[in-house]
Design a protein around this motif. Structure first.
Motif, PDB file in Angstrom:
ATOM      1  N   GLY A   1      -3.364 -14.838  24.629  1.00  0.00           N
ATOM      2  CA  GLY A   1      -1.899 -14.838  24.474  1.00  0.00           C
ATOM      3  C   GLY A   1      -1.890 -13.307  23.673  1.00  0.00           C
ATOM      4  N   HIS A   2      -1.140 -12.678  24.134  1.00  0.00           N
ATOM      5  CA  HIS A   2      -0.560 -11.431  23.516  1.00  0.00           C
ATOM      6  C   HIS A   2       0.292 -11.376  22.324  1.00  0.00           C
ATOM      7  N   SER A   3       0.044 -10.818  21.294  1.00  0.00           N
ATOM      8  CA  SER A   3       1.051 -10.396  20.169  1.00  0.00           C
ATOM      9  C   SER A   3       1.654 -11.856  19.694  1.00  0.00           C
ATOM     10  N   TYR A   4       3.116 -11.879  19.763  1.00  0.00           N
ATOM     11  CA  TYR A   4       3.523 -13.197  19.397  1.00  0.00           C
ATOM     12  C   TYR A   4       3.114 -14.543  20.002  1.00  0.00           C
ATOM     13  N   ALA A   5       2.428 -14.256  21.220  1.00  0.00           N
ATOM     14  CA  ALA A   5       1.754 -15.356  21.769  1.00  0.00           C
ATOM     15  C   ALA A   5       0.550 -16.129  21.477  1.00  0.00           C
ATOM     16  N   GLY A   6       0.233 -15.194  20.299  1.00  0.00           N
ATOM     17  CA  GLY A   6      -1.041 -15.863  19.726  1.00  0.00           C
ATOM     18  C   GLY A   6      -0.547 -17.181  18.948  1.00  0.00           C
ATOM     19  N   LEU A   7       0.692 -17.258  18.573  1.00  0.00           N
ATOM     20  CA  LEU A   7       1.228 -18.496  17.940  1.00  0.00           C
ATOM     21  C   LEU A   7       1.442 -19.547  19.041  1.00  0.00           C
ATOM     22  N   VAL A   8       1.904 -18.875  20.199  1.00  0.00           N
ATOM     23  CA  VAL A   8       2.010 -19.786  21.447  1.00  0.00           C
ATOM     24  C   VAL A   8       0.830 -20.537  21.949  1.00  0.00           C
ATOM     25  N   VAL A   9      -0.357 -19.623  22.210  1.00  0.00           N
ATOM     26  CA  VAL A   9      -1.662 -20.152  22.652  1.00  0.00           C
ATOM     27  C   VAL A   9      -2.366 -21.029  21.607  1.00  0.00           C
ATOM     28  N   SER A  10      -2.134 -20.891  20.301  1.00  0.00           N
ATOM     29  CA  SER A  10      -2.732 -21.563  19.305  1.00  0.00           C
ATOM     30  C   SER A  10      -2.137 -22.852  19.296  1.00  0.00           C
ATOM     31  N   SER A  11      -0.865 -23.228  19.426  1.00  0.00           N
ATOM     32  CA  SER A  11      -0.100 -24.441  19.642  1.00  0.00           C
ATOM     33  C   SER A  11      -0.564 -25.120  20.739  1.00  0.00           C
ATOM     34  N   VAL A  12      -0.467 -24.282  21.748  1.00  0.00           N
ATOM     35  CA  VAL A  12      -1.170 -25.013  23.222  1.00  0.00           C
ATOM     36  C   VAL A  12      -2.474 -25.657  23.006  1.00  0.00           C
ATOM     37  N   ALA A  13      -3.759 -24.947  22.413  1.00  0.00           N
ATOM     38  CA  ALA A  13      -4.822 -25.358  22.459  1.00  0.00           C
ATOM     39  C   ALA A  13      -4.769 -26.365  21.410  1.00  0.00           C
ATOM     40  N   ASN A  14      -3.937 -26.616  20.538  1.00  0.00           N
ATOM     41  CA  ASN A  14      -3.720 -27.651  19.689  1.00  0.00           C
ATOM     42  C   ASN A  14      -3.562 -28.767  20.406  1.00  0.00           C
TER      43      ASN A  14
ATOM     44  N   VAL B   1       2.472 -14.882   9.161  1.00  0.00           N
ATOM     45  CA  VAL B   1       1.331 -14.176   9.765  1.00  0.00           C
ATOM     46  C   VAL B   1       1.754 -12.698   9.745  1.00  0.00           C
ATOM     47  N   GLN B   2       3.163 -12.351  10.180  1.00  0.00           N
ATOM     48  CA  GLN B   2       3.329 -10.774  10.162  1.00  0.00           C
ATOM     49  C   GLN B   2       4.467 -10.543   9.396  1.00  0.00           C
ATOM     50  N   PRO B   3       4.502 -10.254   7.908  1.00  0.00           N
ATOM     51  CA  PRO B   3       5.409 -10.150   7.025  1.00  0.00           C
ATOM     52  C   PRO B   3       6.728  -9.352   7.733  1.00  0.00           C
ATOM     53  N   ALA B   4       6.374  -8.253   8.412  1.00  0.00           N
ATOM     54  CA  ALA B   4       7.669  -7.462   8.851  1.00  0.00           C
ATOM     55  C   ALA B   4       8.405  -8.014   9.707  1.00  0.00           C
ATOM     56  N   THR B   5       8.122  -9.214  10.032  1.00  0.00           N
ATOM     57  CA  THR B   5       8.797  -9.908  11.014  1.00  0.00           C
ATOM     58  C   THR B   5      10.084 -10.289  10.330  1.00  0.00           C
ATOM     59  N   GLN B   6      10.247 -10.841   8.979  1.00  0.00           N
ATOM     60  CA  GLN B   6      11.065 -11.365   8.271  1.00  0.00           C
ATOM     61  C   GLN B   6      12.282 -10.562   8.345  1.00  0.00           C
TER      62      GLN B   6
ATOM     63  N   PRO C   1      15.352 -14.927  21.169  1.00  0.00           N
ATOM     64  CA  PRO C   1      15.693 -15.858  20.167  1.00  0.00           C
ATOM     65  C   PRO C   1      15.309 -15.793  18.960  1.00  0.00           C
ATOM     66  N   VAL C   2      15.903 -15.888  17.658  1.00  0.00           N
ATOM     67  CA  VAL C   2      15.251 -15.822  16.403  1.00  0.00           C
ATOM     68  C   VAL C   2      14.449 -17.097  16.223  1.00  0.00           C
ATOM     69  N   ARG C   3      14.907 -18.074  16.731  1.00  0.00           N
ATOM     70  CA  ARG C   3      14.214 -19.595  16.573  1.00  0.00           C
ATOM     71  C   ARG C   3      12.743 -19.495  16.969  1.00  0.00           C
ATOM     72  N   CYS C   4      12.084 -18.463  17.935  1.00  0.00           N
ATOM     73  CA  CYS C   4      10.918 -18.385  18.002  1.00  0.00           C
ATOM     74  C   CYS C   4       9.949 -17.672  17.000  1.00  0.00           C
ATOM     75  N   LEU C   5      10.823 -16.902  15.944  1.00  0.00           N
ATOM     76  CA  LEU C   5      10.017 -16.449  14.995  1.00  0.00           C
ATOM     77  C   LEU C   5      10.187 -17.288  13.758  1.00  0.00           C
TER      78      LEU C   5
END
Length: 235
Positions: free
Chosen positions: A75-88, A114-119, A166-170
């Motif tokens: 998982g690259h960048s934002y996809a760190g969230l994706v792959v973590s949840s997939v592995a779960n 995880v990345q406050p700048a995203t807010q 989409p903002v929902r991803c964040l």
């Protein structure tokens, strides 16, 4: 033969892996590099209802439909969230989890945790005319460039694949509540070239391996051979 599943980050598409896929394939491995819902060949599906959970479903569905096991899940960048949840969701199908310059969340966290700048991106999207579109980050002066890409030809290629997300991803939180997740081996690859101001990287737990690449964030574009060499060590 190993199976690699490469998951792109925010604003990108599966096309970003085009320099890595043939190298892994030439080494005798099976490789999947899908575009997530709303990006690339699935751009027509982009909408405010698309979120992190949508992208997790995308990857889990692919794994189950193709009956993949012992997957090296990258998982690259934002996809760190994706792959973590997939592995779960399907830890029994994951042989190794790779965070490629990626977000590394705890249970219940969102991208902004995880990345406050995203807010700031979230706030601007909610206040925008659409109310949900998050445009790609702007290109910065060298040495930062666009996601660490600075060469003219590479920049043109990268710009051609970027689109709003989409903002929902964040906003949606990850779910990491499966005890079996802790048994999945993890490796982190850090891109240690020029890092734009405001970007933070969490410390990696001592029981995980960390590799470094001397390049910018989109290492699959700037250092595909070197990235592939690292990934092949996990086969």
């Amino acid at each position: 033969m190993s199976t690699y599943l490469l998951v792109h980050g925010a604003w990108h598409s599966g096309e970003c892996w085009e320099r890595v896929v043939p190298l892994l394939t030439a080494a005798g491995h099976r490789v999947y590099a899908p575009s997530l819902t709303g990006f690339g060949d699935k751009a027509r599906l982009l909408g405010p209802e698309v979120g992190l959970d949508t992208h997790v479903d995308d990857v889990v569905r692919l794994i189950k439909d193709e009956d993949l096991t012992e997957v090296v899940l990258v998982g690259h960048s934002y996809a760190g969230l994706v792959v973590s949840s997939v592995a779960n969701r399907v830890p029994e199908r994951i042989g190794h989890l790779v965070h490629l310059d990626a977000m590394d969340p705890e249970d219940g966290e969102t991208a902004a945790d995880v990345q406050p700048a995203t807010q700031g991106m979230i706030d601007r999207a909610l206040a925008s005319e659409s109310g949900w579109r998050v445009p790609p980050l702007p290109e910065l002066p060298p040495p930062y460039g666009l996601f660490g890409v600075t060469e003219a030809a590479d920049l043109a290629w990268l710009r051609s694949m970027l689109s709003d997300m989409p903002v929902r991803c964040l906003q949606q939180p990850v779910r990491l509540d499966n005890p079996a997740l802790h048994g999945v081996p993890r490796t982190h690859v850090h891109c240690v070239g020029a890092v734009p101001p405001g970007i933070v990287r969490r410390p990696v737990p001592a029981d995980r391996r960390v590799w470094e690449l001397p390049t910018g964030h989109d290492c699959m574009i700037t250092m595909p051979a070197e990235l592939t060499a690292l990934l092949l060590q996990l086969a």
